[in-house]
Design a protein around this motif. Structure first.
Motif, mmCIF file in Angstrom:
data_model
loop_
_atom_site.group_PDB
_atom_site.id
_atom_site.type_symbol
_atom_site.label_atom_id
_atom_site.label_comp_id
_atom_site.label_asym_id
_atom_site.label_seq_id
_atom_site.Cartn_x
_atom_site.Cartn_y
_atom_site.Cartn_z
ATOM 1 N N GLN A 333 13.065 -10.241 59.996
ATOM 2 C CA GLN A 333 12.822 -10.792 61.369
ATOM 3 C C GLN A 333 11.222 -11.015 61.311
ATOM 4 O O GLN A 333 10.810 -12.078 61.667
ATOM 5 N N PRO A 334 10.281 -10.007 60.859
ATOM 6 C CA PRO A 334 8.862 -10.256 60.931
ATOM 7 C C PRO A 334 8.481 -11.478 59.964
ATOM 8 O O PRO A 334 7.496 -11.971 60.187
ATOM 9 N N LEU A 335 9.334 -11.607 59.005
ATOM 10 C CA LEU A 335 8.950 -12.635 58.085
ATOM 11 C C LEU A 335 9.188 -13.788 58.444
ATOM 12 O O LEU A 335 8.467 -14.808 58.500
ATOM 13 N N VAL A 336 10.423 -14.125 59.298
ATOM 14 C CA VAL A 336 10.572 -15.249 59.984
ATOM 15 C C VAL A 336 9.844 -15.598 60.915
ATOM 16 O O VAL A 336 9.313 -16.728 61.171
ATOM 17 N N GLU A 337 9.282 -14.521 61.592
ATOM 18 C CA GLU A 337 8.243 -14.690 62.953
ATOM 19 C C GLU A 337 7.073 -15.205 62.194
ATOM 20 O O GLU A 337 6.254 -15.990 63.054
ATOM 21 N N ASN A 338 6.584 -14.918 61.103
ATOM 22 C CA ASN A 338 5.361 -15.230 60.669
ATOM 23 C C ASN A 338 5.458 -16.712 60.325
ATOM 24 O O ASN A 338 4.503 -17.425 60.564
ATOM 25 N N ALA A 339 6.662 -16.966 59.895
ATOM 26 C CA ALA A 339 6.653 -18.420 59.341
ATOM 27 C C ALA A 339 6.866 -19.369 60.641
ATOM 28 O O ALA A 339 6.060 -20.690 60.714
ATOM 29 N N VAL A 340 7.174 -18.932 61.929
ATOM 30 C CA VAL A 340 7.489 -19.711 63.092
ATOM 31 C C VAL A 340 6.101 -19.594 63.563
ATOM 32 O O VAL A 340 5.564 -20.970 64.080
ATOM 33 N N LYS A 341 5.197 -18.498 64.022
ATOM 34 C CA LYS A 341 4.086 -18.612 64.752
ATOM 35 C C LYS A 341 2.789 -19.130 63.786
ATOM 36 O O LYS A 341 2.169 -19.839 64.282
ATOM 37 N N HIS A 342 2.687 -18.619 62.294
ATOM 38 C CA HIS A 342 1.699 -19.299 61.867
ATOM 39 C C HIS A 342 2.117 -20.339 60.758
ATOM 40 O O HIS A 342 0.878 -20.975 60.208
ATOM 41 N N GLY A 343 3.128 -20.601 60.629
ATOM 42 C CA GLY A 343 3.467 -22.126 59.789
ATOM 43 C C GLY A 343 3.960 -23.256 60.713
ATOM 44 O O GLY A 343 3.320 -24.510 60.736
ATOM 45 N N ILE A 344 4.722 -22.940 61.788
ATOM 46 C CA ILE A 344 5.453 -24.115 62.511
ATOM 47 C C ILE A 344 4.472 -24.620 63.948
ATOM 48 O O ILE A 344 4.377 -25.593 64.068
ATOM 49 N N ALA A 345 4.368 -23.318 64.432
ATOM 50 C CA ALA A 345 3.703 -23.433 66.041
ATOM 51 C C ALA A 345 2.349 -24.087 65.718
ATOM 52 O O ALA A 345 2.036 -24.984 66.640
ATOM 53 N N ALA A 346 1.787 -23.966 64.574
ATOM 54 C CA ALA A 346 0.391 -24.810 64.552
ATOM 55 C C ALA A 346 0.549 -26.033 63.780
ATOM 56 O O ALA A 346 -0.561 -26.821 63.812
ATOM 57 N N LYS A 347 1.620 -26.569 63.468
ATOM 58 C CA LYS A 347 1.710 -27.986 63.058
ATOM 59 C C LYS A 347 2.444 -28.867 64.282
ATOM 60 O O LYS A 347 3.292 -28.388 64.877
ATOM 61 N N PRO A 348 1.446 -29.887 64.779
ATOM 62 C CA PRO A 348 1.814 -30.512 65.842
ATOM 63 C C PRO A 348 3.087 -31.123 65.997
ATOM 64 O O PRO A 348 3.972 -31.128 66.968
ATOM 65 N N ASP A 349 3.769 -31.539 64.811
ATOM 66 C CA ASP A 349 5.049 -32.387 64.736
ATOM 67 C C ASP A 349 6.367 -31.034 64.605
ATOM 68 O O ASP A 349 7.347 -31.462 64.540
ATOM 69 N N GLY A 350 5.874 -30.025 64.353
ATOM 70 C CA GLY A 350 6.843 -28.866 63.885
ATOM 71 C C GLY A 350 7.230 -28.952 62.654
ATOM 72 O O GLY A 350 6.738 -29.502 61.754
ATOM 73 N N GLY A 351 8.262 -28.306 62.545
ATOM 74 C CA GLY A 351 9.032 -28.218 61.081
ATOM 75 C C GLY A 351 10.070 -27.372 61.037
ATOM 76 O O GLY A 351 10.811 -26.976 61.880
ATOM 77 N N THR A 352 10.433 -26.776 59.638
ATOM 78 C CA THR A 352 11.589 -26.396 59.680
ATOM 79 C C THR A 352 11.493 -24.939 58.665
ATOM 80 O O THR A 352 10.550 -24.979 57.880
ATOM 81 N N VAL A 353 11.974 -24.014 59.174
ATOM 82 C CA VAL A 353 12.119 -22.614 58.521
ATOM 83 C C VAL A 353 13.478 -22.414 57.761
ATOM 84 O O VAL A 353 14.521 -22.705 58.561
ATOM 85 N N ARG A 354 13.400 -21.990 56.561
ATOM 86 C CA ARG A 354 14.477 -21.781 55.912
ATOM 87 C C ARG A 354 14.687 -20.345 55.447
ATOM 88 O O ARG A 354 13.784 -19.623 55.150
ATOM 89 N N LEU A 355 15.948 -19.869 55.673
ATOM 90 C CA LEU A 355 16.345 -18.429 55.111
ATOM 91 C C LEU A 355 17.410 -18.359 54.287
ATOM 92 O O LEU A 355 18.326 -19.040 54.528
ATOM 93 N N LYS A 356 17.028 -17.897 53.089
ATOM 94 C CA LYS A 356 17.943 -17.984 52.047
ATOM 95 C C LYS A 356 18.049 -16.413 51.531
ATOM 96 O O LYS A 356 17.371 -15.847 51.493
ATOM 97 N N ALA A 357 19.538 -16.161 51.205
ATOM 98 C CA ALA A 357 19.553 -14.606 50.700
ATOM 99 C C ALA A 357 20.692 -14.729 49.652
ATOM 100 O O ALA A 357 21.847 -15.401 49.805
#
Length: 445
Positions: A333-357
């Protein structure tokens, strides 16, 4: 070879005698079956008795002349390998200086060393005592002799050769001598190892000191393990405490805004928020099934999507075999949270987070990959994330904007160090196409 030749010769002589007596000297000659039976019985008796005859009487090596151990005058043959035997065994004190561990250690040591009784104490009380005198040298009670407290207070081995030197408080105590060595954790004295005599020969001082040093080493390792566990628990608590307050405030604001227009959706979000914090706070232990962590991540994502709407897209690619594997709690969850907060939230158009296991049965590892197509991580920040003070201060991109991410990643990395040593891999990269990729590989459990 010499012993085997003697045994073979003895068997041949037996059969020759049996044949001569039963077939040549006796009239009439005995039938073949009784003759063979007599020969077999005599042969078996010689074969079984041969090792005992070669060893000699029991206790002969303890009474007669004794070979001396190099560097330890008077050491017995059985003592010569005692330290080596102890080093190769699992010593109960490896779990700490507890009464149960002390008793099992005394029972382990008693056959390995000359002495009638073995005792292990802490700095005040007898933790375990095995042997003559146990009627008054009782586990859990204060030390009955003055010799053991002297060894602890002075930090030196005490050799006592008479009952007066032992100064046992029991007038009829049968102990007549002892060698008592202090037990240490580092420079701190934590107890003593005592070998007591009633009739047996006094063990060499050096041997008891070597035993005490070996036990002290196991106590030091137990102490290090305990500190390591405490540090691991502290890092897990730190991860729990790092659930960003801004995330909570933002979700509560989102719920408040939907309370009038979409009350059912607001109620559902409140239930998910309670599930999120219940899992984060009450999860026990350091490992959980991936399925539980996966559900936790999806709960978090559902809360964030209520806030970002269409700006946040999530794609899951989960191998069904991963669901039953065990992974460190509160790591994905902290890894996904980092992707949302520091990757997608800062991008005006948003984006996609991918989780693969994925699970690799050949290497017996579980690989978890979290990627986003957001703004990415500045190379300067990336180079400092795992340094001693990277991401925790400074100016520009290394400042507060990535402080939470840097601290969280370092906490995860340190906790993985405690759990797996060097048997894991955590990597962060920024592809040319943009975004950030974090890949974690841990041993399969």
């Amino acid at each position: 070879m010499r012993g085997s030749a003697i045994l073979a010769t003895a068997v041949l002589i037996i059969w020759a005698l049996v044949y001569s007596i039963t077939q040549l000297l006796v009239t009439p000659a005995l039938p073949m079956l009784p003759t063979v039976g007599i020969g077999v019985l005599l042969s078996v008796g010689v074969v079984l008795g041969y090792p005992s005859a070669m060893r000699g009487p029991r206790g002969a090596m303890r009474i007669g002349g004794r070979p001396r151990r190099s560097g330890i005058p008077g050491a017995l043959p059985g003592d010569q390998s005692s330290i080596r035997d102890l080093a190769g065994r699992s010593v109960p004190l490896r779990k700490g200086l507890t009464p149960d561990a002390a008793r099992r250690t005394c029972e382990l040591l008693r056959p390995m060393i000359t002495g009638d009784a073995i005792s292990i104490t802490d700095t005040e009380n007898i933790l375990a005592y095995v042997g003559p005198g146990s009627d008054h040298h009782r586990d859990g009670e204060p030390m009955y002799t003055s010799a053991a407290p002297r060894a602890i207070s002075r930090g030196k081995t005490q050799v006592v050769s008479d009952a007066a030197g032992l100064s046992c408080r029991e007038p009829n105590c049968e102990l007549t001598g002892a060698v008592i060595a202090p037990l240490r954790i580092g420079t701190r004295i934590v107890g003593s190892l005592g070998v007591y005599q009633t009739q047996a020969q006094m063990p060499p001082k050096q041997l008891v000191e070597d035993m005490a040093s070996m036990l002290s080493m196991h106590l030091e390792m137990a102490d290090l393990d305990r500190e390591k566990q405490l540090a691991t628990h502290a890092r897990l608590d730190a991860l729990r405490a790092q659930i960003n307050p801004h995330f909570l405030f933002n979700i509560l604001n989102t719920i408040a805004s939907k309370a009038r227009t979409r009350p059912e959706e607001a109620r559902e979000l409140l239930l998910r928020l309670s599930e999120f914090f219940r899992y984060a706070v009450r999860q026990e232990g350091h490992f959980a099934e991936f399925a539980q962590e996966y559900f936790f991540v999806r709960t978090y994502i559902s809360l964030e999507q209520a806030r970002f709407d269409d700006r946040l897209q999530v794609r899951y690619d989960i191998d069904p075999q991963v669901l039953t594997s065990r992974v460190p709690v509160l790591t994905i969850q902290p890894l996904v949270e980092n992707a949302v907060k520091h990757g997608i939230a800062a991008k005006p158009d948003g984006g996609t987070v991918r989780l693969k296991a994925r699970v690799d049965p050949l290497t017996r590892t579980t690989t978890i990959r979290v990627s986003d197509d957001g703004v990415g991580i500045d190379p300067q920040v990336l180079s400092q994330l795992f340094s001693s003070n990277g991401g925790t201060g400074g100016e520009g991109p290394v400042g507060a904007g990535v402080e939470h991410a840097g601290v969280g990643l370092r906490n995860i990395s340190e906790r993985l160090d405690s759990l797996f040593g060097d048997r894991y891999d955590l990597s962060i990269s920024t592809p040319k196409s943009g975004g950030t990729v974090v890949e974690l590989t841990v041993p399969l459990r």
